[in-house]
Design a protein around this motif. Structure first.
Motif, PDB file in Angstrom:
ATOM      1  N   HIS A  51       0.844  -1.196   0.000  1.00 51.93           N
ATOM      2  CA  HIS A  51       0.000   0.000   0.000  1.00 51.93           C
ATOM      3  C   HIS A  51       0.878   1.245   0.000  1.00 51.93           C
ATOM      4  O   HIS A  51       1.721   1.412   0.891  1.00 51.93           O
ATOM      5  N   PRO A  52       0.729   2.119  -0.986  1.00 49.11           N
ATOM      6  CA  PRO A  52       1.545   3.338  -1.005  1.00 49.11           C
ATOM      7  C   PRO A  52       1.305   4.177   0.247  1.00 49.11           C
ATOM      8  O   PRO A  52       0.173   4.276   0.737  1.00 49.11           O
ATOM      9  N   PRO A  53       2.343   4.782   0.804  1.00 48.91           N
ATOM     10  CA  PRO A  53       2.164   5.632   1.984  1.00 48.91           C
ATOM     11  C   PRO A  53       1.443   6.932   1.639  1.00 48.91           C
ATOM     12  O   PRO A  53       1.851   7.656   0.730  1.00 48.91           O
ATOM     13  N   LEU A  54       0.390   7.218   2.376  1.00 48.18           N
ATOM     14  CA  LEU A  54      -0.427   8.408   2.125  1.00 48.18           C
ATOM     15  C   LEU A  54      -0.714   9.205   3.394  1.00 48.18           C
ATOM     16  O   LEU A  54      -1.237  10.315   3.319  1.00 48.18           O
ATOM     17  N   TRP A  55      -0.390   8.650   4.559  1.00 45.86           N
ATOM     18  CA  TRP A  55      -0.702   9.295   5.831  1.00 45.86           C
ATOM     19  C   TRP A  55       0.428  10.227   6.254  1.00 45.86           C
ATOM     20  O   TRP A  55       1.593   9.956   6.003  1.00 45.86           O
ATOM     21  N   HIS A  56       0.073  11.321   6.922  1.00 47.82           N
ATOM     22  CA  HIS A  56       1.039  12.337   7.321  1.00 47.82           C
ATOM     23  C   HIS A  56       1.630  12.055   8.694  1.00 47.82           C
ATOM     24  O   HIS A  56       0.913  11.951   9.695  1.00 47.82           O
ATOM     25  N   ASP A  57       2.942  11.941   8.777  1.00 49.13           N
ATOM     26  CA  ASP A  57       3.706  12.121   9.999  1.00 49.13           C
ATOM     27  C   ASP A  57       4.799  13.110   9.605  1.00 49.13           C
ATOM     28  O   ASP A  57       4.501  14.109   8.940  1.00 49.13           O
ATOM     29  N   LYS A  58       6.040  12.861   9.944  1.00 46.48           N
ATOM     30  CA  LYS A  58       7.113  13.750   9.483  1.00 46.48           C
ATOM     31  C   LYS A  58       7.300  13.606   7.970  1.00 46.48           C
ATOM     32  O   LYS A  58       7.713  14.547   7.296  1.00 46.48           O
ATOM     33  N   ASP A  59       7.041  12.414   7.451  1.00 48.80           N
ATOM     34  CA  ASP A  59       6.847  12.208   6.018  1.00 48.80           C
ATOM     35  C   ASP A  59       5.688  11.223   5.874  1.00 48.80           C
ATOM     36  O   ASP A  59       4.955  10.968   6.832  1.00 48.80           O
ATOM     37  N   LEU A  60       5.469  10.677   4.691  1.00 48.08           N
ATOM     38  CA  LEU A  60       4.304   9.822   4.463  1.00 48.08           C
ATOM     39  C   LEU A  60       4.547   8.399   4.961  1.00 48.08           C
ATOM     40  O   LEU A  60       5.660   7.891   4.899  1.00 48.08           O
ATOM     41  N   TYR A  61       3.486   7.766   5.450  1.00 47.45           N
ATOM     42  CA  TYR A  61       3.564   6.382   5.901  1.00 47.45           C
ATOM     43  C   TYR A  61       2.243   5.677   5.616  1.00 47.45           C
ATOM     44  O   TYR A  61       1.236   6.319   5.266  1.00 47.45           O
ATOM     45  N   ALA A  62       2.252   4.361   5.773  1.00 45.80           N
ATOM     46  CA  ALA A  62       1.047   3.553   5.575  1.00 45.80           C
ATOM     47  C   ALA A  62       0.796   2.699   6.812  1.00 45.80           C
ATOM     48  O   ALA A  62       1.641   1.876   7.163  1.00 45.80           O
ATOM     49  N   PRO A  63      -0.342   2.875   7.499  1.00 52.37           N
ATOM     50  CA  PRO A  63      -0.723   2.004   8.609  1.00 52.37           C
ATOM     51  C   PRO A  63      -1.473   0.782   8.054  1.00 52.37           C
ATOM     52  O   PRO A  63      -2.684   0.815   7.842  1.00 52.37           O
ATOM     53  N   THR A  64      -0.762  -0.285   7.807  1.00 51.50           N
ATOM     54  CA  THR A  64      -1.241  -1.372   6.963  1.00 51.50           C
ATOM     55  C   THR A  64      -2.530  -2.006   7.470  1.00 51.50           C
ATOM     56  O   THR A  64      -3.443  -2.290   6.682  1.00 51.50           O
TER      57      THR A  64
END
Length: 413
Positions: free
Chosen positions: A380-393
């Motif tokens: 799953h491409p990372p789309l969530w915002h933290d310091k950069d983009l991530y994916a909570p699978t």
């Protein structure tokens, strides 16, 4: 079977399933070469660099990870040239970006306005900035690790620790890097965040689940140990638990809407949608959410790169919106998917939820369901915002399960 497997995995994992961060991993390469997995982190950075020299997501989302990676790999000329193209463009609305970018520019000898950063650095850091301690330095008596971790951040924890000193913080760092064989997420562990969002997604589709403990204090809920409580985690946990007393949210009220944290830079539409779900009825808040809708029917948000996430959150809280459903129908891709940059499982799940809430159960919804069912084991491409983009699978899996269940129920009805 898939639901039971998802819930069993989640209950057995106290960390949460979150993808590694280029930014955070590069900070460890630059500042903590003494930590186990250093060579693996260097290889991770080398293999995740894009052909154009950048790292991270598309468009504005490349800046922060590319700055961090170049600081970690100072002889990477392709990265240096990429920075020349990226600097000067609009910043992404990611966590503490207005502080991280000037801090990294200064580290790299690039001219930047560090006035705000310097003013903050001269005072004790508020708890909400401990997650980015790596840009301020570790000599901070006000910063207190929880279970060895500083605000769920490996980079912040390594900065606080300073060197390879045996104890809880080194134990945390070694465990965090071992989960992904070197690379690390920007926020870990985040068990409440994962559990609250998974349970809420399943609840939205009417899927019953066993009760899981979600710790909520008088100040609210935190995504993980040591992070400051916030309105988003608090509201989502309250909704997932079916709580009838939501008065803990009152401390986050700011006029017609709710702030995630005190002194918030930009309000969050998805947070306010989650608050409305938890409270059940709030005319002023509902009006605020409707006022933030874009002319095309979508919403945008500070915690996610995709408008499909924010729109699904708002439509679910409002129990349907025709303009949003029209927008979703008009933006479907030829293969039945939806997505800001490409068709993704996650964004397709959100679009299906938008359509089902709008009683749109026709061909567009069915083609979207077929896309989800054919996704398989792709990442799953990372789309969530933290310091950069991530994916909570696991959360993404839960949203897909929720979308398919909702669509099937709508067809039967």
């Amino acid at each position: 079977m898939e639901i039971n497997e998802l819930l069993s995995q989640m209950a057995a994992d106290p960390w949460g399933d979150v993808t590694p961060s280029v930014y955070e991993t590069a900070r460890l390469v630059a500042k903590a070469p003494w930590l186990g997995g250093h060579a693996e982190r260097v290889r991770f950075l080398e293999r995740t660099q894009h052909a154009d020299g950048t790292w991270g997501g598309p468009e504005e989302y490349a800046l922060v990870p590319t700055l961090s990676a170049v600081a970690a790999l100072p002889h990477n000329e392709r990265g240096r040239r990429a920075l020349d193209r990226l600097l000067g463009r609009p910043l992404p609305d990611t966590v503490a970006v207005e502080l991280i970018v000037p801090a990294l520019c200064r580290e790299l000898g690039i001219a930047a306005d560090t006035g705000v950063l310097d003013r903050i650095a001269r005072k004790p850091l508020p708890a909400k900035l401990w997650h980015t301690l790596e840009i301020f330095g570790g000599d901070r008596p006000e910063v207190v690790p929880v279970d060895g971790a500083v605000a769920c951040s490996p980079a912040a924890t390594a900065t606080w620790l300073g060197r390879r000193t045996p104890g809880p913080s080194l134990n945390y760092l070694e465990a965090a890097q071992a989960r992904h064989n070197g690379p690390v997420p920007a926020g870990t562990p985040v068990p409440l965040f994962e559990r609250a969002w998974v349970l809420a997604a399943l609840k939205n589709a009417g899927i019953p689940t066993a009760t899981i403990d979600l710790h909520i204090t008088a100040e609210g809920a935190s995504a993980g140990p040591g992070l400051a409580p916030d309105a988003d985690d608090t509201a989502t946990a309250l909704y997932a638990l079916g709580a009838t007393d939501t008065s803990v949210l009152d401390r986050y009220r700011s006029g017609r809407h709710f702030s995630c944290f005190p002194d918030e830079r930009t309000p969050s539409t998805s947070t306010n949608a989650h608050v409305l779900q938890a409270r059940g009825h709030d005319p002023e808040l509902e009006e605020w959410i409707r006022d933030t809708q874009n002319r095309d029917g979508s919403w945008h948000d500070k915690w996610h790169a995709s408008p499909y996430y924010a729109t699904a959150c708002c439509v679910t809280a409002l129990q349907g919106d025709d303009k949003a459903a029209d927008w979703a129908e008009s933006t479907q891709r030829p293969d039945g998917s939806w997505g800001r940059w490409e068709g993704t499982y996650e964004e397709t799940a959100y679009a299906i939820q938008i359509l089902v809430r709008g009683n749109r159960n026709g061909p567009a919804t069915q083609r979207g369901c077929e896309f989800l069912e054919n996704w398989g084991d792709r990442e799953h491409p990372p789309l969530w915002h933290d310091k950069d983009l991530y994916a909570p699978t696991r959360i993404i899996r839960a949203e897909g399960i929720s979308a398919l269940h909702s669509a099937r129920c709508a067809v039967v009805a």
